[in-house]
Enzyme design. Structure first.
Site, PDB file in Angstrom:
ATOM      1  N   GLU A 170     -22.615 -35.300  15.386  1.00 46.05           N
ATOM      2  CA  GLU A 170     -24.155 -34.947  14.782  1.00 46.05           C
ATOM      3  C   GLU A 170     -25.023 -35.665  14.568  1.00 46.05           C
ATOM      4  OE1 GLU A 170     -24.607 -31.445  14.699  1.00 46.05           O
ATOM      5  OE2 GLU A 170     -22.496 -30.981  15.457  1.00 46.05           O
ATOM      6  N   SER A 450       6.418  18.145 -16.715  1.00 52.50           N
ATOM      7  CA  SER A 450       7.677  17.764 -17.679  1.00 52.50           C
ATOM      8  C   SER A 450       7.804  16.162 -18.069  1.00 52.50           C
ATOM      9  CB  SER A 450       8.709  18.271 -16.861  1.00 52.50           C
ATOM     10  OG  SER A 450       8.971  19.528 -16.825  1.00 52.50           O
TER      11      SER A 450
END
Lengths: 765, 148
Positions: A170, A450
């Protein structure tokens, strides 16, 4: 006085205006530069992680679950593991190259198994290390509006080869220019012409960093000028090392859904599932090569482009003598070795995330979560979570096949928690678990049917001088005035069962016997047990409460069963383990809390009756040996007109609750047994919980009793069952009909010891 | 004060009973100490937190991997890093819930954190474990009986 505007004066004024405007522009750009480099760049979203898995000598292990977890962590099988993220599974051992996490160093380890347990853990030298820790799975994040995600690297964490590669590709002249380099531009031009390809960019690293200050991609001369000014300002404010580090942490590498992957730290995780320090030169070359075009060179989408680009970067490294020619050929011959993304976006486990957010809300501001890089370690077990999600979907499909398309809109919720510690391991809030939206695990408040009965029976058993498991209950016709009307409950089988022992009434889930028992106990006693189980809501004083009109969310229901499954020790359910700051220090922890709410003996009796649900009751079907090894127990629940199907059960260390029903509350064809229990069974069969040891309860003894009359019986008598009693409450009467086969209950041998225990236990409260 | 005496008497008697009935497993069975010496140790356990802590940290886990974690936890405890000590103890619990040594430390940690009810609850919970020694049992009882 007239001001005479000469050309010179006008020029000066123009110059002043230009200067003021330029100064303003520079000031604006300067503010952007400092804001970015000291603000946004260093704001990191909070990340949410699963629990990290410890494999320790002596701990139980389920091989298939372990392999599933390795797969989720993107470990790959290799005959000769030599790099982080590789393993080989042999018959009785796992050789694995760990990636390293927190204090766990990366390296090769071997884990040996024997009889479902880990018998030994050794390092590469064959030395026993007792324990190894796996990295957790990232399961989401709390993102700021710009959705940038990164792992910040500090200077010492940046590998030299990464710096060499970035600078070679770069900006070779980085340490010599002042932000803009005409030399770089001209050299890049000639290099690229010579190579016939773009090997180098003309922009310096500082210019590239400046580009990211402007979030729109427009390419105008005005914009270029502004970027150049920004580059000069960056160089003015910051050192070269600071600029390079900011670049390394800021470059855009990929888009993952809405999330933008920035920086090499996150790039390494995203593409290779590991930290940057574990990457090899070819992997670094791939990441650096992607800078030129993150989409074009994305190794998952465009592997050929990515390979070519990587090899080009490797060639540059060889040319600059960072690698030799033989290494170059070796690296070029390698596959890309990119793993499938192991980062789960926040859409992965939405119901679990809801719980995490609820817990976080009490201690953190939203802005803190989005910017401070907090690391939230949860109790989520990714294997259990995946299995619970899959099995709720699979069971729904099976039910649709059985009952038809009327179940297409069937919804569901399920949770799995660690019984003792209250750690939430898995949560599902919808029959389409990956969908965000209404989370039924916390928001669906439904009649529990239940599921309420064990609370009533526990109220009775807790009064152990009055009730025990063979206390005879009455299941004959009941008719009571309630709310100005006559209430006549019925059993599911529409039959009356007369006089029956208490434990039978529970595992057969008889409504009338339960209603009578509840009324006998009274609302206050029942409310007191509800409170001990963690239910703060007031009960409505109607007898239908005792057979299931009480409404709860799945979360609240499993919380109350946690106290039962944990032998009377209440522990608040928690999804978060701890929260660490960027430095890795604990910011907040959510410790294991415990409170003994009920003595273990009455709870043990209740759990015995709940175990019968699996042996002879509504959840029968498992082999006795399996039930025994899991110390399993459970309860089905079905509300009026079968609008809700529930099942809650414990097996091994896990407590799992499932609810199925329609959002609009219309009836289903499902009971607790035919619906929710099926999800529970599919899940439990899939994950195979480990065996657990029985508790030591010196005050409990087992006596053979008759299943019908509850009196003393014997192993050789018909219809007999070995039933636990709190010592002193066991039956002594042997009916003449069983004189021959009954076993005489033993009297306790040591009266002195009993008296001592009594003194002690009374003091214990 | 009478209560304290009764507690000490009970603890002393219960450990003697345990030793007599379970000599192989007991940690104290090999020490031949007089009853008076023993009961003064028990009194110290109840009244002196530092003495109690020293005794707790001497209790090793049977499982070597758990022991390794307990060493970390003990080091944190000594440094006053109670949150970290707790994290390690919870980590050990995830490996096994059968080690009295873990619960003893949790009971002690909660005690020094001032969470006395939790301390007692951890001690009660540990008493349900099958494989705990008489000495561990006695120490757990100390937390159940410690004055608030």
């Amino acid at each position: 006085m007239k001001i005479k505007f000469t050309l010179g004066t006008l020029g000066i004024i123009a110059l002043i205006i230009v200067f003021v405007i330029s100064a303003a522009v520079v000031a604006i750009i300067d503010s952007r530069v400092t804001n970015k480099l000291e603000g946004v760049l260093w704001t990191i979203p909070a990340k949410v992680y699963s629990r990290s898995l410890d494999l320790a000598e002596g701990s139980k292990v389920n091989k298939s679950n372990l392999l599933r977890e390795l797969n989720m962590l993107s470990y790959s099988e290799n005959k000769n593991p030599s790099k982080p993220g590789e393993f080989i599974y042999k018959k009785n051992s796992l050789k694995i190259f760990l990636r390293g996490y927190e204090e766990q160093k990366s390296g090769l380890f071997e884990i040996f198994f024997q009889d479902g347990q880990i018998s030994k853990v050794t390092n590469q030298l064959g030395i026993s290390v007792d324990i190894v820790k796996f990295e957790p799975i990232a399961i989401g994040g709390m993102y700021p509006s710009h959705m940038e995600d990164r792992i910040l690297l500090s200077w010492p964490q940046v590998p030299t080869i990464l710096i060499d590669t970035i600078l070679s590709v770069e900006d070779q002249n980085f340490f010599n220019h002042n932000g803009i380099s005409f030399r770089s531009i001209s050299r890049a031009f000639f290099t690229n012409v010579k190579a016939g390809d773009i090997e180098q960019g003309g922009s310096t690293i500082t210019q590239q960093l400046a580009k990211s200050l402007f979030f729109t991609p427009e390419q105008t001369i005005k914009r270029k000028v502004m970027e150049a000014i920004a580059a000069l300002l960056i160089e003015f404010h910051y050192s070269k090392e600071e600029i390079l580090l900011a670049y390394i942490n800021d470059v855009f590498l990929a888009q993952s859904g809405k999330r933008a992957v920035h920086g090499f730290g996150m790039g390494a995780q995203h593409f290779f599932g590991t930290s940057i320090s574990n990457l090899e030169t070819d992997q670094i070359a791939l990441l650096v090569g992607m800078l030129k075009g993150p989409s074009l060179y994305n190794p998952r989408r465009n592997p050929n482009n990515a390979t070519n680009r990587r090899n080009l970067v490797l060639g540059i490294l060889a040319k600059r003598r960072h690698i030799n020619s033989s290494s170059l050929e070796e690296y070029k011959s390698r596959a890309l070795r990119v793993v499938s993304p192991n980062f789960r976006s926040e859409t992965k486990y939405p119901a679990f995330h809801d719980l995490v957010r609820l817990e976080l809300r009490e201690n953190y501001e939203d802005s803190e979560l989005r910017t401070q890089g907090l690391k939230i370690q949860t109790n989520l077990d990714p294997v259990l979570q995946d299995s619970l999600e899959n099995n709720i979907k699979k069971t729904k499909a099976q039910l649709i096949k059985k009952y038809g398309k009327r179940l297409i809109e069937l919804e569901g919720a399920a949770m799995a928690v660690d019984i003792s510690t209250g750690e939430i391991k898995a949560v599902v809030g919808s029959s389409n678990p990956s969908k965000f939206g209404f989370n039924r695990s916390i928001n669906a408040i439904r009649p529990i049917g239940s599921l309420v009965k064990p609370f009533i029976y526990l109220t009775a058993l807790n009064k152990y001088d009055e009730y025990h498991l063979t206390t005879i209950l009455d299941d004959s016709k009941l008719s009571v005035k309630s709310g100005g009307e006559i209430w006549e409950p019925n059993n599911f089988d529409k039959k009356f069962h007369g006089k029956i022992p208490l434990h039978v009434a529970l595992w057969q889930s008889y409504n009338i016997a339960s209603a009578r028992l509840g009324m006998e106990l009274g609302y206050d006693s029942v409310q007191e047990i509800f409170r001990k189980l963690g239910i703060d809501k007031s009960i409505e004083r109607y007898p239908s409460l005792f057979i299931g009109s009480f409404e709860m969310s799945p979360f609240d229901a499993i919380q109350s069963y946690q106290t039962i499954a944990a032998d009377g020790f209440y522990s608040p359910l928690r999804s978060i383990r701890d929260i660490k700051d960027l430095k890795g220090d604990i910011d907040l922890s959510y410790p294991y809390k415990i409170e003994q709410r009920i003595r273990p003996e009455p709870v043990h009796l209740l759990k015995f009756a709940m175990k019968q649900t699996f042996i002879s009751g509504t959840a029968r079907g498992y082999p006795g040996k399996t039930i025994e090894s899991w110390q399993a127990g459970g309860k089905t629940g079905t509300s009026d007109d079968q609008r809700d199907s529930w099942f809650v059960g414990f097996a091994g260390d896990l407590l799992v609750l499932v609810w199925l029903g329609f959002d609009d509350n219309r009836p289903t064809p499902l009971t607790g047994r035919s619906g929710a229990l099926e999800v529970w069974k599919n899940f439990i069969n899939d994950i195979e919980p480990s065996a657990v040891e029985k508790n030591k309860l010196p005050r409990v003894k087992y006596v053979w009793t008759d299943k019908k009359d509850g009196l003393v019986s014997g192993e050789k008598c018909k219809n007999s069952l070995l039933v636990p009693f709190i010592i002193g409450t066991e039956p002594n009467t042997i009916p003449p009909v069983r004189n021959k086969c009954a076993s005489r209950p033993n009297r306790n041998k040591s009266d002195v010891m009993q008296k001592l225990k009594k003194v002690f236990e009374e003091g214990q409260g | 004060m009478n209560n304290l005496k009764l507690i000490i008497l009970f603890l002393a008697l219960s450990i003697l009973f345990s030793c007599a009935s379970n000599q192989n497993k007991s940690y104290v069975s090999s020490d031949s100490i007089s009853v008076s010496e023993f009961s003064s140790s028990v009194e110290l356990l109840v009244s002196d937190t530092n003495f109690l802590e020293d005794e707790i940290l001497k209790i090793n886990a049977k499982n070597p991997s758990v022991q390794r974690i307990l060493v970390n936890s003990d080091a944190y405890l000594k440094e006053g890093k109670l949150i970290q000590a707790n994290s390690e103890l919870e980590r050990a619990l995830r490996i096994t819930k059968k080690e009295g040594a873990i619960y003893l430390r949790l009971a002690h940690l909660r005690y020094i954190q001032g969470l006395l009810d939790e301390s007692k609850s951890f001690a009660s919970r540990a008493l349900l474990i099958k494989e705990i020694s008489s000495w561990e049992r006695l120490l757990l009882n100390v937390y159940l009986k410690r004055p608030i």
